[in-house]
Design a protein around this motif. Structure first.
Motif, PDB file in Angstrom:
ATOM      1  N   SER A 150       1.648   7.682  -6.133  1.00  0.00           N
ATOM      2  CA  SER A 150       0.565   8.428  -6.786  1.00  0.00           C
ATOM      3  C   SER A 150       0.101   9.598  -5.920  1.00  0.00           C
ATOM      4  O   SER A 150      -0.960  10.161  -6.154  1.00  0.00           O
ATOM      5  N   ARG A 151       0.897   9.954  -4.920  1.00  0.00           N
ATOM      6  CA  ARG A 151       0.506  10.915  -3.892  1.00  0.00           C
ATOM      7  C   ARG A 151       0.060  12.262  -4.449  1.00  0.00           C
ATOM      8  O   ARG A 151      -0.958  12.810  -4.025  1.00  0.00           O
ATOM      9  N   LEU A 167      -3.350  11.850  -5.971  1.00  0.00           N
ATOM     10  CA  LEU A 167      -4.313  11.498  -4.929  1.00  0.00           C
ATOM     11  C   LEU A 167      -4.623  12.700  -4.041  1.00  0.00           C
ATOM     12  O   LEU A 167      -5.770  12.885  -3.613  1.00  0.00           O
ATOM     13  N   TRP A 180      -5.609  13.767   2.879  1.00  0.00           N
ATOM     14  CA  TRP A 180      -4.848  12.543   2.618  1.00  0.00           C
ATOM     15  C   TRP A 180      -4.501  12.454   1.143  1.00  0.00           C
ATOM     16  O   TRP A 180      -5.321  12.857   0.318  1.00  0.00           O
ATOM     17  N   PRO A 181      -3.364  11.923   0.814  1.00  0.00           N
ATOM     18  CA  PRO A 181      -2.237  11.487   1.650  1.00  0.00           C
ATOM     19  C   PRO A 181      -1.237  12.628   1.843  1.00  0.00           C
ATOM     20  O   PRO A 181      -0.837  13.276   0.876  1.00  0.00           O
ATOM     21  N   ASP A 203       0.817  -1.213   0.000  1.00  0.00           N
ATOM     22  CA  ASP A 203       0.000   0.000   0.000  1.00  0.00           C
ATOM     23  C   ASP A 203       0.854   1.269   0.000  1.00  0.00           C
ATOM     24  O   ASP A 203       0.572   2.212  -0.743  1.00  0.00           O
ATOM     25  N   TYR A 204       1.869   1.297   0.831  1.00  0.00           N
ATOM     26  CA  TYR A 204       2.664   2.521   0.971  1.00  0.00           C
ATOM     27  C   TYR A 204       3.271   2.978  -0.359  1.00  0.00           C
ATOM     28  O   TYR A 204       3.093   4.139  -0.743  1.00  0.00           O
ATOM     29  N   VAL A 254       0.393   4.298  -2.669  1.00  0.00           N
ATOM     30  CA  VAL A 254      -0.113   5.621  -2.270  1.00  0.00           C
ATOM     31  C   VAL A 254       0.926   6.697  -2.552  1.00  0.00           C
ATOM     32  O   VAL A 254       0.623   7.710  -3.201  1.00  0.00           O
ATOM     33  N   VAL A 265      -3.662   3.510  -8.952  1.00  0.00           N
ATOM     34  CA  VAL A 265      -2.324   4.095  -9.040  1.00  0.00           C
ATOM     35  C   VAL A 265      -2.171   4.843 -10.361  1.00  0.00           C
ATOM     36  O   VAL A 265      -2.883   4.566 -11.338  1.00  0.00           O
ATOM     37  N   TRP A 301      -9.863   4.832  -6.150  1.00  0.00           N
ATOM     38  CA  TRP A 301      -8.736   5.326  -6.934  1.00  0.00           C
ATOM     39  C   TRP A 301      -7.889   4.153  -7.422  1.00  0.00           C
ATOM     40  O   TRP A 301      -7.976   3.059  -6.897  1.00  0.00           O
ATOM     41  N   CYS A 351      -7.656   1.489  -4.248  1.00  0.00           N
ATOM     42  CA  CYS A 351      -8.538   1.184  -3.118  1.00  0.00           C
ATOM     43  C   CYS A 351      -9.947   1.666  -3.414  1.00  0.00           C
ATOM     44  O   CYS A 351     -10.148   2.592  -4.201  1.00  0.00           O
ATOM     45  N   ASN A 385       1.362   4.942   7.660  1.00  0.00           N
ATOM     46  CA  ASN A 385       0.520   4.211   6.717  1.00  0.00           C
ATOM     47  C   ASN A 385       0.098   2.875   7.314  1.00  0.00           C
ATOM     48  O   ASN A 385      -1.074   2.483   7.218  1.00  0.00           O
TER      49      ASN A 385
END
Length: 167
Positions: free
Chosen positions: A41-42, A45, A55-56, A34-35, A38, A117, A115, A97, A65
């Protein structure tokens, strides 16, 4: 009053069309997958979820995370909210997710967002997920008025809505 019927059993494995990907409830043990998904694609996102959820964060650590995933796992077990990981068949990559939450804003009985990636934006996998989620919610969840955040309503319009009376 609970937001779900007492006898509701949440799905534990939801295949995407094509059979190469599936959804399942996220676990704390998914943090190594997951980390990077996320944080890789931070920036995108954040443009979607940042104004509403904060978030994030750019400073989110692996440990933060992991703690967040443990919180999600406990919420799932208690039927407080649900976070489903989008995984490849072998569960070697977390690719997005789906969040299913009690309504924070008036006019819905469940709020759903999702969302993928960055590498999957515009892909067949994203199109399959976009098609699956509303059908899955209608077929397997007990909602009469689900709200699809960022899809059926913009995040800006959602933020402007009144708070749900139970929120």
């Amino acid at each position: 009053m609970s937001w779900l019927p007492d006898d509701f059993v949440h799905p534990v494995h939801v295949p995407l069309p094509g059979g190469r990907h599936h959804l399942r409830p996220v676990r704390e043990a998914d943090a190594p997958l997951d980390y990077p998904a996320v944080m890789g694609s931070r920036e995108r996102l954040w443009t979607v979820f940042g104004p509403a959820w904060g978030w994030p964060a750019a400073t989110m650590t692996f440990e933060a995370n992991q703690a967040d995933l443990l919180r999600h796992e406990k919420e799932i077990a208690a039927h407080q909210s649900f976070n489903y990981a989008l995984l490849d068949e072998a569960e070697t990559a977390l690719l997005g997710c789906v969040y299913i939450d009690p309504p924070a804003k008036a006019g819905a009985d469940g709020e759903i967002a999702w969302w993928v990636v960055d590498d999957l934006v515009g892909s067949e996998v994203e199109r399959a997920l976009d098609g699956l989620v509303p059908q899955w919610i209608a077929a397997d969840w007990p909602f009469e008025q689900p709200r699809f955040l960022g899809r059926g309503i913009s995040w800006t319009d959602w933020l402007a809505l009144s708070a749900h009376p139970d929120a």
